[in-house]
Motif scaffolding. Sequence first.
Motif, PDB file in Angstrom:
ATOM      1  N   SER A 112       0.898  -1.046  -0.056  1.00 24.68           N
ATOM      2  CA  SER A 112       0.074  -0.050   0.073  1.00 24.68           C
ATOM      3  C   SER A 112       0.661   1.203   0.117  1.00 24.68           C
ATOM      4  CB  SER A 112      -0.859  -0.010   1.248  1.00 24.68           C
ATOM      5  OG  SER A 112      -1.706  -1.077   1.276  1.00 24.68           O
ATOM      6  N   LYS A 113       1.914   1.148   0.875  1.00 28.49           N
ATOM      7  CA  LYS A 113       2.833   2.305   0.928  1.00 28.49           C
ATOM      8  C   LYS A 113       3.451   2.617  -0.530  1.00 28.49           C
ATOM      9  CE  LYS A 113       4.964   2.598   4.988  1.00 28.49           C
ATOM     10  NZ  LYS A 113       5.960   2.458   6.016  1.00 28.49           N
ATOM     11  N   LEU A 114       3.849   1.520  -1.101  1.00 25.74           N
ATOM     12  CA  LEU A 114       4.614   1.629  -2.797  1.00 25.74           C
ATOM     13  C   LEU A 114       3.494   2.067  -3.700  1.00 25.74           C
ATOM     14  CD1 LEU A 114       6.452  -1.706  -2.804  1.00 25.74           C
ATOM     15  CD2 LEU A 114       7.471   0.514  -2.724  1.00 25.74           C
ATOM     16  N   GLN A 115       2.384   1.726  -3.501  1.00 24.71           N
ATOM     17  CA  GLN A 115       1.185   2.368  -4.279  1.00 24.71           C
ATOM     18  C   GLN A 115       1.166   3.905  -4.199  1.00 24.71           C
ATOM     19  OE1 GLN A 115      -1.026   1.867  -6.799  1.00 24.71           O
ATOM     20  NE2 GLN A 115       0.366  -0.194  -7.198  1.00 24.71           N
ATOM     21  N   ALA A 116       1.053   4.344  -2.789  1.00 22.37           N
ATOM     22  CA  ALA A 116       0.860   5.624  -2.367  1.00 22.37           C
ATOM     23  C   ALA A 116       2.005   6.576  -2.955  1.00 22.37           C
ATOM     24  CB  ALA A 116       0.656   5.778  -0.913  1.00 22.37           C
ATOM     25  N   LYS A 117       3.343   5.931  -2.766  1.00 18.27           N
ATOM     26  CA  LYS A 117       4.426   6.752  -3.118  1.00 18.27           C
ATOM     27  C   LYS A 117       4.324   6.893  -4.766  1.00 18.27           C
ATOM     28  CE  LYS A 117       9.326   6.199  -3.147  1.00 18.27           C
ATOM     29  NZ  LYS A 117      10.705   5.485  -2.723  1.00 18.27           N
ATOM     30  N   ALA A 118       3.840   5.823  -5.603  1.00 14.21           N
ATOM     31  CA  ALA A 118       4.037   5.984  -6.906  1.00 14.21           C
ATOM     32  C   ALA A 118       2.933   7.056  -7.347  1.00 14.21           C
ATOM     33  CB  ALA A 118       3.737   4.521  -7.420  1.00 14.21           C
ATOM     34  N   ARG A 119       1.859   7.125  -6.581  1.00 13.28           N
ATOM     35  CA  ARG A 119       0.741   8.043  -7.023  1.00 13.28           C
ATOM     36  C   ARG A 119       1.160   9.159  -6.467  1.00 13.28           C
ATOM     37  NH1 ARG A 119      -3.237   5.522  -9.809  1.00 13.28           N
ATOM     38  NH2 ARG A 119      -2.597   3.322 -10.066  1.00 13.28           N
ATOM     39  N   GLY A 120       2.025   9.739  -5.754  1.00 18.63           N
ATOM     40  CA  GLY A 120       2.113  10.980  -5.132  1.00 18.63           C
ATOM     41  C   GLY A 120       1.091  11.421  -3.936  1.00 18.63           C
ATOM     42  N   HIS A 121       0.876  10.122  -3.384  1.00 14.29           N
ATOM     43  CA  HIS A 121      -0.099  10.363  -2.191  1.00 14.29           C
ATOM     44  C   HIS A 121       0.701  10.263  -0.781  1.00 14.29           C
ATOM     45  CE1 HIS A 121      -3.421   8.270  -4.619  1.00 14.29           C
ATOM     46  NE2 HIS A 121      -3.171   9.392  -5.241  1.00 14.29           N
ATOM     47  N   ARG A 122       0.041  10.958   0.157  1.00 14.24           N
ATOM     48  CA  ARG A 122       0.640  10.841   1.398  1.00 14.24           C
ATOM     49  C   ARG A 122       0.102   9.762   2.248  1.00 14.24           C
ATOM     50  NH1 ARG A 122      -0.062  16.423   0.252  1.00 14.24           N
ATOM     51  NH2 ARG A 122      -2.127  16.333   1.094  1.00 14.24           N
ATOM     52  N   VAL A 123       0.898   8.935   3.120  1.00 15.63           N
ATOM     53  CA  VAL A 123       0.530   8.131   3.929  1.00 15.63           C
ATOM     54  C   VAL A 123       0.724   8.483   5.339  1.00 15.63           C
ATOM     55  CG1 VAL A 123       0.357   5.534   4.117  1.00 15.63           C
ATOM     56  CG2 VAL A 123       0.770   6.483   2.161  1.00 15.63           C
ATOM     57  N   ALA A 124       0.050   8.209   6.399  1.00 15.91           N
ATOM     58  CA  ALA A 124       0.417   8.124   7.803  1.00 15.91           C
ATOM     59  C   ALA A 124      -0.109   6.727   8.348  1.00 15.91           C
ATOM     60  CB  ALA A 124      -0.613   9.466   8.441  1.00 15.91           C
ATOM     61  N   THR A 174      -3.573   5.877   6.722  1.00 19.18           N
ATOM     62  CA  THR A 174      -4.608   6.982   6.239  1.00 19.18           C
ATOM     63  C   THR A 174      -3.738   7.548   4.918  1.00 19.18           C
ATOM     64  OG1 THR A 174      -5.182   7.238   8.660  1.00 19.18           O
ATOM     65  CG2 THR A 174      -5.680   8.965   6.804  1.00 19.18           C
ATOM     66  N   VAL A 175      -4.374   7.472   3.641  1.00 16.41           N
ATOM     67  CA  VAL A 175      -3.967   7.832   2.768  1.00 16.41           C
ATOM     68  C   VAL A 175      -4.796   9.280   2.240  1.00 16.41           C
ATOM     69  CG1 VAL A 175      -3.489   7.321   0.038  1.00 16.41           C
ATOM     70  CG2 VAL A 175      -3.532   5.650   1.853  1.00 16.41           C
ATOM     71  N   THR A 176      -4.037  10.279   1.847  1.00 11.96           N
ATOM     72  CA  THR A 176      -4.695  11.549   1.691  1.00 11.96           C
ATOM     73  C   THR A 176      -3.866  11.891   0.017  1.00 11.96           C
ATOM     74  OG1 THR A 176      -2.929  12.696   2.865  1.00 11.96           O
ATOM     75  CG2 THR A 176      -5.175  12.458   3.657  1.00 11.96           C
ATOM     76  N   ALA A 177      -4.712  12.653  -0.650  1.00 13.18           N
ATOM     77  CA  ALA A 177      -4.285  12.881  -2.056  1.00 13.18           C
ATOM     78  C   ALA A 177      -3.078  13.923  -2.021  1.00 13.18           C
ATOM     79  CB  ALA A 177      -5.167  13.606  -2.664  1.00 13.18           C
ATOM     80  N   GLY A 178      -2.024  13.841  -3.025  1.00 13.99           N
ATOM     81  CA  GLY A 178      -1.068  14.883  -3.297  1.00 13.99           C
ATOM     82  C   GLY A 178      -1.804  15.851  -3.994  1.00 13.99           C
ATOM     83  N   ALA A 179      -0.674  16.514  -4.810  1.00 13.07           N
ATOM     84  CA  ALA A 179      -1.020  17.563  -5.749  1.00 13.07           C
ATOM     85  C   ALA A 179      -1.897  17.259  -6.770  1.00 13.07           C
ATOM     86  CB  ALA A 179       0.171  18.412  -5.951  1.00 13.07           C
ATOM     87  N   ALA A 180      -1.591  16.010  -7.383  1.00 14.59           N
ATOM     88  CA  ALA A 180      -2.382  15.700  -8.468  1.00 14.59           C
ATOM     89  C   ALA A 180      -3.848  15.247  -7.952  1.00 14.59           C
ATOM     90  CB  ALA A 180      -1.665  14.601  -9.060  1.00 14.59           C
TER      91      ALA A 180
END
Lengths: 64, 137
Positions: free
Chosen positions: B92-104, B116-122
């Motif tokens: 999940s963290k790899l997916q988030a990183k690849a999509r520019g999402h933030r993960v807590a 908890t995944v929140t959106a990045g700039a995109a």
Amino acid sequence: MSPRIEITVTPAGETSVETKGFAGPACRAASQPYEEALGAKTAETLTPEYHAAAPVAQTVEQRA
Amino acid sequence: MSHIVTVAAKATDPAALAAACDRLKLPPPQTETVTFFDRSVQSGLAVRPPGFVYPIVCDVETGDLYHDTYEGRWGDETFVGRLLQAYAVEVSKLQAKARGHRVAETALADGSVKLTVTAGAAGFGGTSQYLSAGEAA
């Protein structure tokens, strides 16, 4: 509430993916990559927010 | 919330499996062909937790895990779940990183892990830069 995805994994590896703060079916598109990366979907529950209309601000933005 | 999905985790991503081993302080998985006690043979990425007689073999084609702990005598059965948990968190963290999402990441009292995944700039509509399991390593 800002849109977010919550992924919870138990010590036995059982995983749930919840979307929060989305209106309408956009939540599905947002969480789908995570669901696919994790494995095979076994169950899905749609909540009342899923059936809600898109927020007004978003609609205005799209028309601008 | 908008919808809730339950997922049966399948360990198909070698990079995430390696990250899971690192998270659990285990040596990196190695490609092996293992003959279990019942003479069944499994090839895949082998993970060797401490105290295990036979490794846990991950078939990354199917995502299935194979192991023989002989009801706990040859290894802690609960560790298989912990490996799957670590895998699910890391993939999940790899997916988030690849999509520019933030993960807590939050550790829960029952041993669960919440991301908890929140959106990045995109936003959440961004295209993944995560090409494939091997390429992401």
